[in-house]
Motif scaffolding. Structure first.
Motif, PDB file in Angstrom:
ATOM      1  N   MET B  96      90.001  60.290  48.737  1.00 41.30           N
ATOM      2  CA  MET B  96      90.250  58.905  48.264  1.00 41.30           C
ATOM      3  C   MET B  96      89.721  57.813  49.160  1.00 41.30           C
ATOM      4  O   MET B  96      89.119  56.934  48.923  1.00 41.30           O
ATOM      5  CB  MET B  96      91.420  58.663  47.897  1.00 41.30           C
ATOM      6  N   PHE B  97      90.098  58.118  50.393  1.00 39.27           N
ATOM      7  CA  PHE B  97      89.674  57.173  51.627  1.00 39.27           C
ATOM      8  C   PHE B  97      88.129  56.955  51.776  1.00 39.27           C
ATOM      9  O   PHE B  97      87.725  55.818  51.847  1.00 39.27           O
ATOM     10  CB  PHE B  97      90.395  57.677  52.764  1.00 39.27           C
ATOM     11  N   ILE B  98      87.307  58.037  51.826  1.00 40.18           N
ATOM     12  CA  ILE B  98      85.941  58.031  52.092  1.00 40.18           C
ATOM     13  C   ILE B  98      85.424  57.295  50.641  1.00 40.18           C
ATOM     14  O   ILE B  98      84.603  56.313  50.794  1.00 40.18           O
ATOM     15  CB  ILE B  98      85.411  59.338  51.906  1.00 40.18           C
ATOM     16  N   LEU B  99      86.003  57.660  49.491  1.00 37.32           N
ATOM     17  CA  LEU B  99      85.214  57.212  48.159  1.00 37.32           C
ATOM     18  C   LEU B  99      85.646  55.934  48.176  1.00 37.32           C
ATOM     19  O   LEU B  99      84.619  54.891  47.968  1.00 37.32           O
ATOM     20  CB  LEU B  99      86.010  57.979  47.127  1.00 37.32           C
ATOM     21  N   LEU B 179      77.439  61.928  56.478  1.00 43.87           N
ATOM     22  CA  LEU B 179      78.199  60.723  56.020  1.00 43.87           C
ATOM     23  C   LEU B 179      77.690  59.477  56.656  1.00 43.87           C
ATOM     24  O   LEU B 179      77.044  58.563  55.763  1.00 43.87           O
ATOM     25  CB  LEU B 179      79.671  60.820  55.851  1.00 43.87           C
ATOM     26  N   PHE B 180      77.724  59.318  57.713  1.00 42.16           N
ATOM     27  CA  PHE B 180      77.453  58.084  58.572  1.00 42.16           C
ATOM     28  C   PHE B 180      75.737  57.739  58.410  1.00 42.16           C
ATOM     29  O   PHE B 180      75.548  56.525  58.025  1.00 42.16           O
ATOM     30  CB  PHE B 180      77.648  58.270  60.035  1.00 42.16           C
ATOM     31  N   ALA B 181      75.029  58.602  58.519  1.00 44.59           N
ATOM     32  CA  ALA B 181      73.521  58.374  58.354  1.00 44.59           C
ATOM     33  C   ALA B 181      73.171  58.001  56.787  1.00 44.59           C
ATOM     34  O   ALA B 181      72.276  57.136  56.624  1.00 44.59           O
ATOM     35  CB  ALA B 181      72.693  60.023  58.676  1.00 44.59           C
ATOM     36  N   ASN B 182      73.917  58.688  55.866  1.00 49.18           N
ATOM     37  CA  ASN B 182      73.597  58.338  54.473  1.00 49.18           C
ATOM     38  C   ASN B 182      74.047  56.695  54.240  1.00 49.18           C
ATOM     39  O   ASN B 182      73.371  56.027  53.810  1.00 49.18           O
ATOM     40  CB  ASN B 182      74.571  59.088  53.594  1.00 49.18           C
ATOM     41  N   LEU B 224      78.535  60.601  46.037  1.00 52.69           N
ATOM     42  CA  LEU B 224      78.260  61.886  46.129  1.00 52.69           C
ATOM     43  C   LEU B 224      78.398  62.294  47.789  1.00 52.69           C
ATOM     44  O   LEU B 224      78.904  63.411  47.856  1.00 52.69           O
ATOM     45  CB  LEU B 224      76.807  61.904  46.109  1.00 52.69           C
ATOM     46  N   GLN B 225      78.342  61.484  48.660  1.00 48.64           N
ATOM     47  CA  GLN B 225      78.721  61.680  50.131  1.00 48.64           C
ATOM     48  C   GLN B 225      80.159  61.739  50.171  1.00 48.64           C
ATOM     49  O   GLN B 225      80.867  62.709  51.059  1.00 48.64           O
ATOM     50  CB  GLN B 225      78.213  60.605  51.067  1.00 48.64           C
ATOM     51  N   ALA B 226      80.981  61.270  49.499  1.00 51.22           N
ATOM     52  CA  ALA B 226      82.542  61.497  49.614  1.00 51.22           C
ATOM     53  C   ALA B 226      82.789  62.583  49.221  1.00 51.22           C
ATOM     54  O   ALA B 226      83.680  63.386  49.699  1.00 51.22           O
ATOM     55  CB  ALA B 226      83.249  60.344  48.857  1.00 51.22           C
ATOM     56  N   TYR B 227      81.954  63.207  48.079  1.00 49.52           N
ATOM     57  CA  TYR B 227      82.406  64.377  47.276  1.00 49.52           C
ATOM     58  C   TYR B 227      81.957  65.383  48.226  1.00 49.52           C
ATOM     59  O   TYR B 227      82.506  66.594  48.537  1.00 49.52           O
ATOM     60  CB  TYR B 227      81.714  64.392  45.959  1.00 49.52           C
ATOM     61  N   VAL B 228      80.585  65.464  49.081  1.00 45.21           N
ATOM     62  CA  VAL B 228      79.982  66.466  49.885  1.00 45.21           C
ATOM     63  C   VAL B 228      80.752  66.620  50.956  1.00 45.21           C
ATOM     64  O   VAL B 228      81.398  67.589  51.633  1.00 45.21           O
ATOM     65  CB  VAL B 228      78.675  65.917  50.565  1.00 45.21           C
ATOM     66  N   TYR B 229      81.693  65.491  51.714  1.00 45.47           N
ATOM     67  CA  TYR B 229      82.347  65.487  52.806  1.00 45.47           C
ATOM     68  C   TYR B 229      83.632  66.246  52.600  1.00 45.47           C
ATOM     69  O   TYR B 229      84.226  67.153  53.139  1.00 45.47           O
ATOM     70  CB  TYR B 229      82.535  64.128  53.349  1.00 45.47           C
TER      71      TYR B 229
END
Lengths: 122, 244
Positions: B96-99, B179-182, B224-229
């Protein structure tokens, strides 16, 4: 035309409830020993693997550089760790491609398939 | 066109809002911290408000919250296994935090804290340390024997063990950099193409159309990146619990 609450509806509801209960209480799909590669498109896998390769090399270079600075062994630690980094990068690519995931070690390679595996993987 | 030259990276500048210096440490409350606070408050409000007065027949908000909850719960079940249930609160908070962080960053004039490697790496490092601690706690020092493949001559071990250790240590780095690069690349691209819109005059319609499509892609990347992380965290957790 089917009326509300016909026996068929109840039966299928019962089946769905049973399935939901089984899913919740039974063994989870993640209980198995080996984890396949991260699902997703081939492009996603490519990016993942590419990133791991690059990061491993840069990591090796950075650690080697730091050790050289610390111990004054220029340039030997950098050479050694760069090679380790390249090897580690290739290893993680190999592991990703053979579906071993990111696990430590080579457990998925040298272990012959046992009965336990077969029951768990179905 | 006559506006001053603003770097596309200007959006990532950290500005202190409430300066606070303790000794040599700069503990200022920055715009990054502000948006983390906003994220935490929004996530909490979303979950608390949508599930307060939970009914058997869910409202729209409640079913959204339940959807996210089920999604993460299934992710934990599928990737960690039933023993991963006790780590669910952490995984859910992380997701949730990243998303929300990624999605709030999509609103104009906001700050995307996930575009800073300091933030993503701090989270990745915490995950790495926690996962290693869980592995050692569950398997004892037996854990370290997994770095040495069985049935290998000891001369090869001198080579294989360091490689295995390095490939274990790069995990938090890849997790953080992905995550950061994306996030950073996407937001920089948006600004650059937005700059073309004003610079090209009537032809600026083309980059504008491109940006409209790209914004949609960025929303996809944010989710997607929240999911991948999160799913990679799950996989690391799985490896720690079921050592091969």
């Amino acid at each position: 035309m089917s009326e509300h609450g016909s026996p068929d509806d109840l039966k299928s509801l019962g089946e769905r409830l049973d399935k939901a209960r089984r899913d919740r209480m039974g063994a989870a799909p993640g209980d198995g020993k080996r984890q396949g590669a991260l699902e997703g498109s081939a492009l996603g896998l490519g990016f993942r693997v590419g990133l791991e390769l690059v990061v491993a090399v840069v990591f090796g270079l950075g650690v080697g550089w730091a050790i050289d600075r610390w111990l004054g062994t220029k340039p030997w630690a950098m050479v050694v760790f760069l090679m380790l980094g390249i090897a580690a990068g290739m290893l993680s690519v190999y592991k990703a491609m053979t579906g071993m995931g990111s696990a430590i070690g080579y457990g998925g390679l040298d272990r012959p398939a046992t009965d336990e595996d077969e029951t768990k993987e179905d | 066109m006559a506006e001053e030259h603003v770097s596309p990276l200007h959006q990532f500048v950290i500005k202190p809002i409430v300066p606070l210096h303790v000794g040599h440490l700069d503990l200022s409350y920055t715009n990054s911290a502000l948006f983390m606070t906003v994220t935490v408050v929004l996530v909490t409000l979303f979950i608390v408000l949508s599930t307060s007065g939970a009914g058997l027949v869910p409202t729209r908000w409640q079913s959204t919250a339940e959807l996210v909850y089920e999604f993460v719960a299934n992710m934990v079940r599928d990737n960690v296994g039933s023993q991963g249930r006790k780590y669910f609160p952490f995984i859910f908070s992380l997701f949730m935090f990243i998303l929300f962080g990624n999605l709030i960053g999509m609103v104009p004039y906001t700050f995307t804290f996930t575009s800073h490697i300091v933030v993503t790496f701090a989270m990745a490092l915490f995950i790495f340390v926690a996962v290693t601690a869980i592995a050692i706690a569950r398997h004892g020092f037996h854990f370290f024997s997994y770095f040495a493949p069985k049935g290998v001559p000891w001369v090869m071990l001198l080579l294989l063990v360091p490689i295995e250790i390095v490939s274990y240590l790069i995990r938090p780095c890849t997790l953080a950099i992905r995550l950061f690069a994306n996030m950073m690349a996407g937001h920089t691209m948006l600004i650059i193409f937005a700059g073309f819109v004003t610079a090209l005059g009537i032809l600026g319609v083309l980059p504008l159309v491109f940006n409209m499509g790209f914004i949609l892609l960025e929303f996809l990347v944010a989710v997607l990146q929240a999911y991948v992380y999160t799913i990679l965290t799950c996989i690391y957790l799985h490896d720690a619990i079921h050592l091969h």
